[in-house]
Scaffold this motif. Structure first.
Motif, PDB file in Angstrom:
ATOM      1  N   GLU A  11       0.850  -1.192   0.000  1.00 15.93           N
ATOM      2  CA  GLU A  11       0.000   0.000   0.000  1.00 15.93           C
ATOM      3  C   GLU A  11       0.889   1.246   0.000  1.00 15.93           C
ATOM      4  OE1 GLU A  11      -3.150   0.413  -0.265  1.00 15.93           O
ATOM      5  OE2 GLU A  11      -3.917  -1.629  -0.018  1.00 15.93           O
ATOM      6  N   PRO A  12       0.849   2.049  -1.073  1.00 19.75           N
ATOM      7  CA  PRO A  12       1.772   3.193  -1.174  1.00 19.75           C
ATOM      8  C   PRO A  12       1.642   4.176  -0.016  1.00 19.75           C
ATOM      9  CG  PRO A  12       0.748   2.733  -3.298  1.00 19.75           C
ATOM     10  CD  PRO A  12       0.034   1.888  -2.284  1.00 19.75           C
ATOM     11  N   TRP A  13       0.417   4.500   0.405  1.00 21.10           N
ATOM     12  CA  TRP A  13       0.247   5.522   1.435  1.00 21.10           C
ATOM     13  C   TRP A  13       0.776   5.051   2.785  1.00 21.10           C
ATOM     14  CZ3 TRP A  13      -2.907   4.941   5.768  1.00 21.10           C
ATOM     15  CH2 TRP A  13      -3.771   3.825   5.769  1.00 21.10           C
ATOM     16  N   ARG A  15       3.209   2.759   3.134  1.00 19.51           N
ATOM     17  CA  ARG A  15       4.658   2.675   2.949  1.00 19.51           C
ATOM     18  C   ARG A  15       5.307   4.052   3.086  1.00 19.51           C
ATOM     19  NH1 ARG A  15       4.441   0.444  -1.615  1.00 19.51           N
ATOM     20  NH2 ARG A  15       4.983   2.189  -2.987  1.00 19.51           N
ATOM     21  N   GLU A  16       4.698   5.062   2.455  1.00 19.11           N
ATOM     22  CA  GLU A  16       5.279   6.401   2.485  1.00 19.11           C
ATOM     23  C   GLU A  16       5.177   7.022   3.879  1.00 19.11           C
ATOM     24  OE1 GLU A  16       3.204   8.443  -0.579  1.00 19.11           O
ATOM     25  OE2 GLU A  16       4.046   7.207  -2.199  1.00 19.11           O
ATOM     26  N   ASN A  17       4.027   6.830   4.558  1.00 20.67           N
ATOM     27  CA  ASN A  17       3.839   7.411   5.895  1.00 20.67           C
ATOM     28  C   ASN A  17       4.796   6.797   6.912  1.00 20.67           C
ATOM     29  OD1 ASN A  17       1.869   9.180   5.091  1.00 20.67           O
ATOM     30  ND2 ASN A  17       0.160   7.848   5.684  1.00 20.67           N
TER      31      ASN A  17
END
Length: 363
Positions: A11-13, A15-17
């Motif tokens: 999940e990109p969001w 992973r980034e958070n």
């Protein structure tokens, strides 16, 4: 130096958070969007801890964990699952595969940091314990090997120099006696050099028998005589031993059967007080062969049986001992590789018996 964390999350969001939050807290973060990419990053970066989602396409978290634990260079890395799955069977599956912890989504920054810091502290403690044991082993090896190598070398050098400098002063009988002592010291030194090599070779053998370890040999009085003869040559004295073995075909190579016999007889000699001869007997079972070696002398403590290990000598500071502490470990390893076993019993009367179960070659 900041701890390196590998985050495997599709999940990109998320992973980034998580990447941003951990970076702000001073961690070095490497990310991967898939399980396969995560494995590649793990091998390239050797992280201090891995955070991994379970539900991912192609390669899920369980498969990633299994691959990590099966890789020698990655196997000890702390591994924490990030998952929305909280059923007991899912948790149990992960723990069986070797997961260290679970964090259930959604999780707070505080719970994430607590889980990471807890696992990193445990890893630091584990590494310190390993280094402590390695330092202790290194010190023991230096002490024992110096004694085992220098004692026979001193004898070889001293007797050789004596013969060279005063060769015309000794009669034939004296010269032969000194040459016999040189031979015995040379054989003792050779054994001290051979046994570590044998142990290392056995460590490379898979758990199932291979061509290196498998074979067929005959156990009988003659092979025992050969083993005793080699010990006699190395010790430059006669082994006081009585034996009577039933003959049988054994599922073990002749070389490795010889190693087992020689190490066990040598061990019995080492710890015998000389009041009784060493006793060997061998009997046929329906599917196995039972070999018993007994001696009278120093007791083998029950707690020491479970502590048999390479380079381990019990009560060495109390008793003067020869050897590197590899003999019983080599025997135990050979038996485990050939579906054999070994049982050690000591009696208060001073008798110690080792029962060895060998697999017979059935026609």
């Amino acid at each position: 130096m900041a701890a390196k964390i590998l985050l495997i999350e599709d999940e990109p969001w998320i992973r980034e958070n998580v990447d941003t939050l951990l970076t702000l807290k001073g961690y070095q973060v490497v990310t991967a969007p898939t399980g396969r990419e995560g494995l590649i990053q793990a091998m390239l970066n050797l992280p201090d801890l891995i955070l991994c989602d379970i539900r991912m396409p192609e390669m899920d978290g369980y498969q990633v964990l299994e691959a990590i634990r099966n890789n020698r260079s990655l196997a000890a890395i702390p591994f924490i699952f990030l998952t929305a799955k909280t059923e007991e069977t899912d948790v149990r599956k992960g723990m069986v595969l070797g997961a260290d912890d679970y964090l259930t989504k959604p999780f707070t920054l505080e719970s994430l940091l607590l889980a990471i810091e807890s696992r990193l502290r445990r890893e630091v403690s584990r590494q310190a314990d390993i280094h402590g044991r390695l330092d202790e082993l290194r010190s023991t090896l230096i002490s024992v090997s110096n004694h085992e190598y220098n004692t026979p070398l001193s004898s070889i050098f001293g007797l050789t120099a004596l013969l060279m400098d005063h060769y015309d002063e000794f009669n034939r009988e004296d010269s032969i006696e000194m040459l016999s002592m040189i031979k015995a010291s040379s054989l003792r030194l050779k054994r001290s050099l051979d046994n570590p090599k044998i142990w290392e070779e056995l460590q490379q053998v898979p758990s199932m028998p291979t061509s290196f370890i498998s074979g067929i040999s005959r156990i009988d009085n003659e092979i025992v005589n050969q083993s005793i003869s080699r010990i006699n040559d190395r010790q430059d004295q006669k082994v006081n031993c009585q034996f009577d073995l039933e003959s049988a075909q054994i599922s073990l190579s002749e070389t490795h059967l010889g190693i087992i016999l020689e190490e066990l007889i040598d061990n019995a000699c080492k710890f015998s007080d000389g009041s009784h001869p060493i006793q060997l007997s061998g009997h046929l079972g329906e599917i196995n062969y039972q070999l018993t070696i007994s001696n009278h002398g120093r007791l083998f403590k029950p707690e020491d049986i479970a502590r048999i290990a390479p380079y381990k000598q019990f009560d060495r500071k109390i008793y003067e001992q020869q050897g590197l502490g590899l003999g019983l470990a080599i025997v135990q390893k050979l038996l485990s590789l050939t579906r054999g076993s070994m049982v050690i019993e000591s009696q208060p009367t001073g008798e110690t018996s080792i029962l060895v179960i060998l697999q017979r070659e059935l026609s």
